[in-house]
Write a protein that holds these residues in place. Structure first.
Motif, PDB file in Angstrom:
ATOM      1  N   GLN A 287      40.786  42.839  22.780  1.00  0.00           N
ATOM      2  CA  GLN A 287      40.091  43.835  23.759  1.00  0.00           C
ATOM      3  C   GLN A 287      39.959  43.084  24.926  1.00  0.00           C
ATOM      4  N   LEU A 288      40.409  43.858  26.154  1.00  0.00           N
ATOM      5  CA  LEU A 288      40.504  43.315  27.220  1.00  0.00           C
ATOM      6  C   LEU A 288      39.644  44.076  28.208  1.00  0.00           C
ATOM      7  N   ASP A 289      38.657  43.187  28.799  1.00  0.00           N
ATOM      8  CA  ASP A 289      37.583  44.039  29.866  1.00  0.00           C
ATOM      9  C   ASP A 289      37.608  43.294  31.066  1.00  0.00           C
ATOM     10  N   VAL A 290      38.373  43.873  31.869  1.00  0.00           N
ATOM     11  CA  VAL A 290      38.481  43.249  33.381  1.00  0.00           C
ATOM     12  C   VAL A 290      37.850  44.099  34.407  1.00  0.00           C
ATOM     13  N   GLN A 291      36.814  43.664  34.990  1.00  0.00           N
ATOM     14  CA  GLN A 291      35.940  44.374  36.149  1.00  0.00           C
ATOM     15  C   GLN A 291      36.479  43.541  37.294  1.00  0.00           C
ATOM     16  N   LEU A 292      37.711  43.846  37.900  1.00  0.00           N
ATOM     17  CA  LEU A 292      38.036  43.290  39.302  1.00  0.00           C
ATOM     18  C   LEU A 292      38.560  44.337  39.912  1.00  0.00           C
ATOM     19  N   GLU A 293      38.338  44.596  41.241  1.00  0.00           N
ATOM     20  CA  GLU A 293      38.552  45.737  41.950  1.00  0.00           C
ATOM     21  C   GLU A 293      39.939  45.191  42.809  1.00  0.00           C
ATOM     22  N   GLU A 294      40.096  43.934  43.146  1.00  0.00           N
ATOM     23  CA  GLU A 294      41.094  43.518  44.145  1.00  0.00           C
ATOM     24  C   GLU A 294      41.901  42.026  43.494  1.00  0.00           C
ATOM     25  N   ARG A 295      42.988  41.867  44.256  1.00  0.00           N
ATOM     26  CA  ARG A 295      43.652  40.593  43.859  1.00  0.00           C
ATOM     27  C   ARG A 295      42.904  39.418  44.342  1.00  0.00           C
ATOM     28  N   LEU A 296      42.873  38.412  43.573  1.00  0.00           N
ATOM     29  CA  LEU A 296      42.245  37.082  43.784  1.00  0.00           C
ATOM     30  C   LEU A 296      43.344  36.163  44.340  1.00  0.00           C
ATOM     31  N   PRO A 297      42.912  35.041  44.743  1.00  0.00           N
ATOM     32  CA  PRO A 297      43.838  33.978  45.315  1.00  0.00           C
ATOM     33  C   PRO A 297      44.749  33.261  44.082  1.00  0.00           C
ATOM     34  N   GLY A 298      45.860  33.159  44.532  1.00  0.00           N
ATOM     35  CA  GLY A 298      46.860  32.818  43.677  1.00  0.00           C
ATOM     36  C   GLY A 298      46.462  31.586  42.653  1.00  0.00           C
ATOM     37  N   PRO A 299      45.943  30.504  42.941  1.00  0.00           N
ATOM     38  CA  PRO A 299      45.634  29.372  42.138  1.00  0.00           C
ATOM     39  C   PRO A 299      44.494  29.880  41.085  1.00  0.00           C
ATOM     40  N   VAL A 300      43.631  30.662  41.651  1.00  0.00           N
ATOM     41  CA  VAL A 300      42.497  31.271  40.703  1.00  0.00           C
ATOM     42  C   VAL A 300      43.183  32.120  39.587  1.00  0.00           C
ATOM     43  N   GLU A 301      44.017  32.846  40.291  1.00  0.00           N
ATOM     44  CA  GLU A 301      44.602  33.907  39.148  1.00  0.00           C
ATOM     45  C   GLU A 301      45.410  32.942  38.072  1.00  0.00           C
ATOM     46  N   SER A 302      46.029  31.970  38.475  1.00  0.00           N
ATOM     47  CA  SER A 302      46.652  31.188  37.721  1.00  0.00           C
ATOM     48  C   SER A 302      46.009  30.445  36.738  1.00  0.00           C
ATOM     49  N   ALA A 303      45.161  29.691  37.114  1.00  0.00           N
ATOM     50  CA  ALA A 303      44.132  28.941  36.388  1.00  0.00           C
ATOM     51  C   ALA A 303      43.200  29.759  35.357  1.00  0.00           C
ATOM     52  N   ALA A 304      43.014  31.232  35.833  1.00  0.00           N
ATOM     53  CA  ALA A 304      42.239  32.022  34.859  1.00  0.00           C
ATOM     54  C   ALA A 304      43.397  32.450  33.770  1.00  0.00           C
ATOM     55  N   TYR A 305      44.456  32.820  33.941  1.00  0.00           N
ATOM     56  CA  TYR A 305      45.359  33.123  33.097  1.00  0.00           C
ATOM     57  C   TYR A 305      45.644  32.174  32.191  1.00  0.00           C
ATOM     58  N   PHE A 306      45.931  30.959  32.624  1.00  0.00           N
ATOM     59  CA  PHE A 306      46.376  29.813  31.549  1.00  0.00           C
ATOM     60  C   PHE A 306      45.253  29.444  30.516  1.00  0.00           C
ATOM     61  N   THR A 382      33.361  31.620  18.275  1.00  0.00           N
ATOM     62  CA  THR A 382      33.691  30.637  19.325  1.00  0.00           C
ATOM     63  C   THR A 382      33.866  31.484  20.716  1.00  0.00           C
ATOM     64  N   THR A 383      33.180  30.991  21.716  1.00  0.00           N
ATOM     65  CA  THR A 383      32.987  31.265  23.166  1.00  0.00           C
ATOM     66  C   THR A 383      33.576  30.436  23.777  1.00  0.00           C
ATOM     67  N   ILE A 384      34.607  30.720  24.724  1.00  0.00           N
ATOM     68  CA  ILE A 384      35.117  29.757  25.660  1.00  0.00           C
ATOM     69  C   ILE A 384      35.136  30.509  27.118  1.00  0.00           C
ATOM     70  N   THR A 385      34.315  30.038  27.977  1.00  0.00           N
ATOM     71  CA  THR A 385      34.052  30.585  29.287  1.00  0.00           C
ATOM     72  C   THR A 385      34.374  29.593  30.428  1.00  0.00           C
ATOM     73  N   ALA A 386      34.969  30.291  31.369  1.00  0.00           N
ATOM     74  CA  ALA A 386      35.322  29.343  32.579  1.00  0.00           C
ATOM     75  C   ALA A 386      34.807  30.168  33.884  1.00  0.00           C
TER      76      ALA A 386
END
Length: 391
Positions: A287-306, A382-386
């Motif tokens: 289940q994917l719950d994304v509450q983002l209205e705009e693009r984020l800086p590239g390094p932040v998106e990459s880190a969150a994705y991985f 299990t909960t992993i938060t960043a």
């Protein structure tokens, strides 16, 4: 063989640094009891146009803060106090110094008094109007003494924090060198962690190429060689068909390796789309719950994705979960925002936060001044938060 019971060198160095900082901070606040009244007196003289004493006392106070509190003005020429500010700063230094002098008096009385009682016999007696308390001199020395010292150090840090807040309002370029040292130490540690994470990633890519892609390439080469040697047209056609199918599989595998290195969807369509692909290919319902209205800086998106992808991979491999929930949201003001990511599964729990994969992700996130937290009690969930700060 002699046994070395000493602390490891880094811990010993850090303990020494903290002790030196504590002593410097106490001395800095205590000396404010001397410079504070002088500042107030010099400020009053400056109001009647006698300015030289204020300039001199201001230099003394600046040296106090620089030498003992490690306050550093990046623009020393613009750091002089006017009469009004000197009066306020002097009053604050005086009050903070008085409290410190009282705490130090208590420390000296408790330490020397209990030590004397211990040497010459007898107990320590605390007399109050309502009751009298008798304690062992050794107990007072070992408990009350260190507690009073910690109170002195704590008050020194609070006092210097208050003074730093006040002075930074007047002089934005003023910094505390101890804070810079802590920041530099953290950056050095983070840099080392990033180097380790890069090496781990290189080894993983090497394993993917060696164990998967290279084996398929060798197998494809063998099939083509067999087709070339074959004298039977039907056998040749069958081998070529098999080679064609294997080449398609090889293309898919190369695409998967490249996708694991950095998915194209992340650059082309953003974090939400890349995570949607992770959810589609995951054998466990996501289940994917994304509450983002705009693009984020590239390094932040990459880190969150991985972080999300590694967490999902661990769930599939180890958790025996029936569902996964990935949530993304943002908090903070426009110039100080934080991306929050949570991955929750209903598996068996017991995830190892010190595992190689999660540690590598923690180092990647730490490079962006972020943090990763793993909460995985036995039995789950299990909960992993960043948390990833960005401007």
């Amino acid at each position: 063989m002699d046994r070395d019971d000493s602390l490891p060198s880094p811990l010993r160095q850090e303990a020494g640094r903290l002790l030196r900082r504590a002593v410097r901070s106490v001395v800095a606040v205590l000396l404010g009891l001397a410079t504070g009244p002088l500042l107030m007196l010099a400020a009053l003289l400056a109001l009647i146009r006698i300015r030289r004493p204020l300039a001199a006392v201001d230099r003394w106070d600046a040296r106090r803060l620089e030498r003992f509190a490690r306050f550093v003005h990046q623009d020393p020429d613009g750091a002089a106090l006017g009469p009004g500010r000197a009066l306020l700063h002097g009053a604050g230094s005086t009050v903070l110094g008085l409290v410190m002098a009282n705490l130090l008096q208590q420390l000296i009385v408790v330490t020397l008094g209990s030590l004397g009682q211990l040497l010459f016999g007898g107990e320590v007696v605390f007399v109050f109007e309502m009751w009298v308390v008798t304690q062992s001199a050794l107990l007072v020395l070992l408990i009350y003494g260190p507690a009073t010292f910690l109170a002195c150090v704590g008050w020194a840090e609070v006092a210097l924090w208050l003074q730093a807040r006040l002075l930074r309002r007047w002089f934005p370029t003023m910094l505390r060198a101890d804070a810079l040292e802590t920041r530099i130490t953290r950056l050095v540690t983070t840099r080392r962690g990033v180097v380790v994470a890069i090496d781990d990633e290189r080894r993983r890519i090497e394993r993917d190429l060696h164990d998967g892609v290279q084996q398929n390439v060798v197998s494809l080469s063998v099939l083509i060689a067999r087709a070339r040697r074959s004298k039977d047209p039907e056998r040749t056609a069958a081998l070529l068909d098999q080679a064609h199918r294997q080449s398609q599989s090889l293309i898919d595998e190369v695409r998967q390796v490249a996708w694991r290195i950095h998915p194209t969807a992340l650059d082309e369509r953003g974090l939400a789309s890349a995570l949607a692909e992770v959810a589609e290919t995951c054998p466990v319902p996501v289940q994917l719950d994304v509450q983002l209205e705009e693009r984020l800086p590239g390094p932040v998106e990459s880190a969150a994705y991985f972080v999300a992808r590694e967490a999902v991979t661990n769930v599939v491999k180890h958790a025996r979960a029936e569902s996964i929930r990935i949530a993304l949201w943002r908090t903070g003001a426009p110039r100080r925002r934080t991306l929050h990511l949570s991955v929750i599964d209903d598996g068996i729990g017991g995830a190892d936060s010190e595992g190689g994969g999660l540690q590598g992700l923690a180092r990647r996130v730490a490079a962006l001044d972020g943090s990763v937290d793993v909460h995985s009690p036995p039995g789950g969930p299990t909960t992993i938060t960043a948390e990833l700060p960005y401007a």
